[in-house]
Motif scaffolding. Structure first.
Motif, mmCIF file in Angstrom:
data_model
loop_
_atom_site.group_PDB
_atom_site.id
_atom_site.type_symbol
_atom_site.label_atom_id
_atom_site.label_comp_id
_atom_site.label_asym_id
_atom_site.label_seq_id
_atom_site.Cartn_x
_atom_site.Cartn_y
_atom_site.Cartn_z
ATOM 1 N N CYS A 155 0.876 -1.264 0.055
ATOM 2 C CA CYS A 155 0.063 -0.169 -0.083
ATOM 3 C C CYS A 155 1.002 1.300 -0.142
ATOM 4 O O CYS A 155 1.451 1.671 0.829
ATOM 5 C CB CYS A 155 -0.947 -0.125 1.288
ATOM 6 N N ALA A 157 0.078 4.322 0.644
ATOM 7 C CA ALA A 157 -0.182 5.251 1.756
ATOM 8 C C ALA A 157 0.595 4.821 3.201
ATOM 9 O O ALA A 157 1.270 5.406 3.640
ATOM 10 C CB ALA A 157 -1.625 5.351 1.788
ATOM 11 N N CYS A 158 0.201 3.478 3.574
ATOM 12 C CA CYS A 158 0.785 3.045 4.743
ATOM 13 C C CYS A 158 1.872 2.082 4.749
ATOM 14 O O CYS A 158 2.214 1.684 5.757
ATOM 15 C CB CYS A 158 -0.440 2.504 5.413
ATOM 16 N N CYS A 178 -4.491 0.347 0.368
ATOM 17 C CA CYS A 178 -5.390 -0.771 0.838
ATOM 18 C C CYS A 178 -6.564 -0.134 1.466
ATOM 19 O O CYS A 178 -6.646 1.277 1.302
ATOM 20 C CB CYS A 178 -4.706 -1.292 2.333
ATOM 21 N N CYS A 181 -6.715 2.860 4.093
ATOM 22 C CA CYS A 181 -6.348 4.089 3.609
ATOM 23 C C CYS A 181 -7.282 4.836 2.831
ATOM 24 O O CYS A 181 -7.961 4.359 2.183
ATOM 25 C CB CYS A 181 -4.808 4.000 3.050
HETATM 26 ZN ZN LIG Z 1 -2.854 1.290 3.424
#
Ligand SMILES: [Zn+2]
Length: 264
Positions: A155, A157-158, A178, A181
């Motif tokens: 992912c 973002a995270c 994911c 997020c």
């Molecule tokens: Zn994520």
């Protein structure tokens, strides 16, 4: 005024003035070029039928250095890819591929690997019964070559490693996001099976990729994702996509049996 010679593919053309033609080429050594072919529309033009869409040839041109336009001196046909013009779906997929190249590359920005990929794509389209799949293989490779390869291992973002449930492909971010997020507004939903296909295709050679067959529903899903990916990178759906949609709708109408006639 410099004279140059390079392998080139005709990726667009239109009329100019009384008898000239404006021709867009994708070339091996100079990338995308626009040239003027003087008197190309005269009956006894020295270009003959060489400047047809998809034609691969040897381009000789003059670069004046004063204008973005080059002057086409001659264009000798190497492969005309006539098979593409004899079949609507192949024609549409060929048009789709050259539109992708035209829109995703800048003028005079050479990319020899992309040129060779386009030649392989047109060659494959000419003889194949699966033109839509060839376009999928082409587009994913073209996107990789142009530096837009989506990250599908985590992912973005995270940083959580894939696999995770309900992934989406966020093109602006450059890969998967994911469910925990928040992806961008125009992120594309993508199933685990499609991520699996993308991973698999990255490990295959061109000819191996072309031979891969998927279940029809998965094949459609991959096609929709690739179309979405290209539309987002380009900024709008390719014009050739609309043409392909119309071709398919009219062919399916032809294939449908006529409605039974009601007796009065
Ligand atoms: Zn994520």
């Amino acid at each position: 005024m410099a004279i140059h010679r390079t392998p080139a593919i005709v990726i667009g053309r239109r009329e100019l003035g009384e008898s000239d033609r404006l021709v867009d080429f994708y070339t091996l050594e100079f990338g995308k070029l626009r040239g003027v072919a003087k008197a190309a529309r005269r009956a006894r033009s020295r270009f003959g039928s060489a400047l047809e869409l998809f034609t691969l040839g040897e381009l000789v041109f003059f670069d004046t250095g004063r204008s973005e336009l080059v002057r086409v001196d001659h264009f000798d046909i190497v492969t005309p890819f006539v098979g593409l013009r004899e079949h609507l779906e192949r024609l549409g997929q060929g048009a789709w591929a050259i539109e992708c190249v035209a829109r995703l590359s800048a003028d005079r920005d050479p990319h020899p690997a992309l040129f060779r990929l386009l030649v392989r794509d047109l060659r494959a389209l000419e003889g194949s019964g699966r033109p839509a799949w060839i376009s999928v293989c082409f587009a994913l490779r073209a996107v990789d070559l142009l530096g837009h390869r989506p990250r599908i291992d985590r992912c973005l973002a995270c940083r959580r490693a894939y696999p995770f449930a309900e992934p989406v492909l966020d093109i602006a971010l450059g890969g998967l996001v994911c469910a925990l997020c928040t992806p961008g507004a125009d992120a594309l939903p993508v199933s685990g099976a499609v991520v699996g296909v993308l991973t698999r295709l990255r490990g295959l050679r061109w000819d191996e990729a072309l031979r891969l067959t998927l279940a029809p529903s998965l094949d459609r899903e991959v096609g929709v994702l690739v179309e979405g990916l290209i539309a987002r990178l380009v900024g709008q759906p390719p014009r050739a996509s609309r043409f392909l949609g119309q071709v398919r709708r009219s062919l399916s109408r032809v294939a449908e049996p006529p409605a039974p006639r009601v007796r009065r």
